[in-house]
Enzyme design. Structure first.
Site, PDB file in Angstrom:
ATOM      1  CG  ASN A 157       0.567  -0.211  -4.644  1.00 31.29           C
ATOM      2  OD1 ASN A 157       1.527  -0.587  -5.317  1.00 31.29           O
ATOM      3  ND2 ASN A 157      -0.288  -1.065  -4.096  1.00 31.29           N
TER       4      ASN A 157
ATOM      5  CG  LEU B  63     -18.593   4.551  -0.295  1.00 26.87           C
ATOM      6  CD1 LEU B  63     -19.910   5.302  -0.378  1.00 26.87           C
ATOM      7  CD2 LEU B  63     -18.542   3.734   0.997  1.00 26.87           C
TER       8      LEU B  63
ATOM      9  CE  LYS C 230      -3.582  -2.485   2.339  1.00 27.25           C
ATOM     10  NZ  LYS C 230      -4.249  -2.893   1.107  1.00 27.25           N
ATOM     11  N   GLY C 231       1.987   1.177   0.736  1.00 30.56           N
ATOM     12  CA  GLY C 231       2.883   2.328   0.803  1.00 30.56           C
ATOM     13  C   GLY C 231       3.488   2.633  -0.559  1.00 30.56           C
TER      14      GLY C 231
ATOM     15  N   GLY D 153      -2.394  -5.801 -11.891  1.00 27.62           N
ATOM     16  CA  GLY D 153      -1.269  -5.457 -11.025  1.00 27.62           C
ATOM     17  C   GLY D 153      -1.560  -4.294 -10.105  1.00 27.62           C
TER      18      GLY D 153
ATOM     19  CB  ALA E 280      -2.966  -0.664  -6.574  1.00 28.25           C
ATOM     20  CB  ALA E 281      -8.771   0.587  -7.177  1.00 29.21           C
ATOM     21  N   GLY E 282      -7.632   1.753  -4.526  1.00 27.94           N
ATOM     22  CA  GLY E 282      -7.709   2.685  -3.388  1.00 27.94           C
ATOM     23  C   GLY E 282      -6.406   3.472  -3.226  1.00 27.94           C
ATOM     24  CG  ASP E 283      -2.903   1.400  -2.400  1.00 27.35           C
ATOM     25  OD1 ASP E 283      -3.405   1.682  -1.301  1.00 27.35           O
ATOM     26  OD2 ASP E 283      -2.463   0.265  -2.684  1.00 27.35           O
TER      27      ASP E 283
ATOM     28  CG  ASN F 200     -11.980   0.223   2.406  1.00 27.68           C
ATOM     29  OD1 ASN F 200     -12.245   0.062   3.599  1.00 27.68           O
ATOM     30  ND2 ASN F 200     -11.242  -0.636   1.733  1.00 27.68           N
TER      31      ASN F 200
ATOM     32  CD  GLU G 205       0.204  -3.573   3.549  1.00 22.85           C
ATOM     33  OE1 GLU G 205      -0.718  -4.230   3.090  1.00 22.85           O
ATOM     34  OE2 GLU G 205       0.990  -2.917   2.828  1.00 22.85           O
TER      35      GLU G 205
END
Ligand code: RIB
Length: 293
Positions: A42, A212, A39-40, A278, A240-243, A179, A136
């Site tokens: 990305n 959401l 997460k970081g 990815g 990675a959409a949220g990232d 989210n 994380e």
């Protein structure tokens, strides 16, 4: 304003599966890929691609060249990524035909930043700068406390959720980006607007972005609320959409965009990420966004 992102750096082992594996089930995967993720990482790459000045702080193992190169080539400053002995953190990710995923993260003790790392990192930043954190990386609450004592802007993406998270110094957070799962963990509410009510009450000094997925995103800041619908796309891989959303939203706000414009750009960038395979590889460049706008 510079952003230091105190965040995970993972090698993502991604398996295409007919459905997400059930307890007790053995499942054959159709394909396997290795991607740069975390997460970081990305979020740093999304921030840099969106034009922000970002320094990543974290740890990679002996096999971390590919991860460092992914950060560097996107324009991220990696001076605070420490190299440790052993293997980098990794994930096992299942992706189903609808693009939904589930993720297991394994970091390993050597990939844990120490208090000395945190002190060294913070020496390079001032109260004008911001620190971005996910949940994380080891010692996240310590980084939050020390950065707040220094007067920096604290941005927190409480992902993945943990019970301990409720004991972090969350009153120091200026922006929450979360989210619906993370929102429910912090508030006990499942309705998005009730989550916002609760977060506004619990953390009156904070602004919130609540994503959401297909149902869009909300922001709440200084007594005002904003809603951004999601862009319709065929989902290939939601990893990675949220990232991507987080990086583009923060870069937008940092460059002076108003909240509705930053939300729109972030939602559009996330929709592109969802349409590609990815994690870091799926994050679009600012040129791609501008061309399509
Ligand atoms: O948010 C997606 C990321 O979560 C993946 O890249 C994986 O590494 C996990 O950290």
């Amino acid at each position: 304003m510079k952003i230091v992102n105190y965040g995970s750096i993972n090698l993502d082992h991604v398996y295409q599966v007919p459905h997400i594996v059930q307890p007790g089930e053995t499942l054959l995967a159709g394909a396997q890929d290795l991607f740069c993720g975390g997460k970081g990482l990305n979020q740093s790459i999304a921030l840099a691609k969106a034009g922000a000045e970002v320094c990543h702080a974290g740890v990679v193992g002996e096999d971390g060249d590919i991860l460092l190169e992914a950060l560097r080539s996107a324009g991220v400053d990696v001076r605070h990524v420490r190299r440790a002995s052993g293997a980098s953190a990794h994930t096992i990710i299942q992706v189903d035909p609808g693009g939904q995923n589930c993720i297991i993260v394994y970091s390993g003790e050597n990939m844990r930043p120490s208090e000395a790392d945190i002190d060294r990192i913070l020496e390079d930043f001032s109260p004008e700068d911001a620190v971005l954190m996910q949940n994380e990386l080891y010692n996240t609450p310590l980084m939050m406390k020390k950065a707040a004592e220094k007067g920096m802007t604290i941005i927190f993406n409480p992902s993945p959720v943990s019970a301990e998270m409720l004991g972090y110094p969350l009153e120091s957070v200026s922006w929450f980006l979360l989210n619906e799962i993370e929102g429910e963990a912090l508030t006990g509410e499942s309705d998005p607007e009730k989550m916002l009510d609760c977060l506004e009450q619990k953390y009156p000094g904070s602004s919130v972005v609540l994503t959401l997925g297909r149902s869009g995103a909300w922001a709440s800041s200084h007594g005002k609320r904003y809603f951004q619908p999601a862009f319709e796309v065929k989902a290939v891989d939601t990893t990675a959409a949220g990232d991507t959303f987080t990086g583009y939203f923060l870069a937008g706000i940092g460059s002076g965009l108003q909240i509705p414009d930053a939300l729109r750009r972030a939602a559009f960038a996330a929709s592109i990420a969802v349409s590609r395979k990815g994690a870091a590889d799926s994050i679009p460049t600012a040129e791609e966004i501008s061309r399509a706008e």
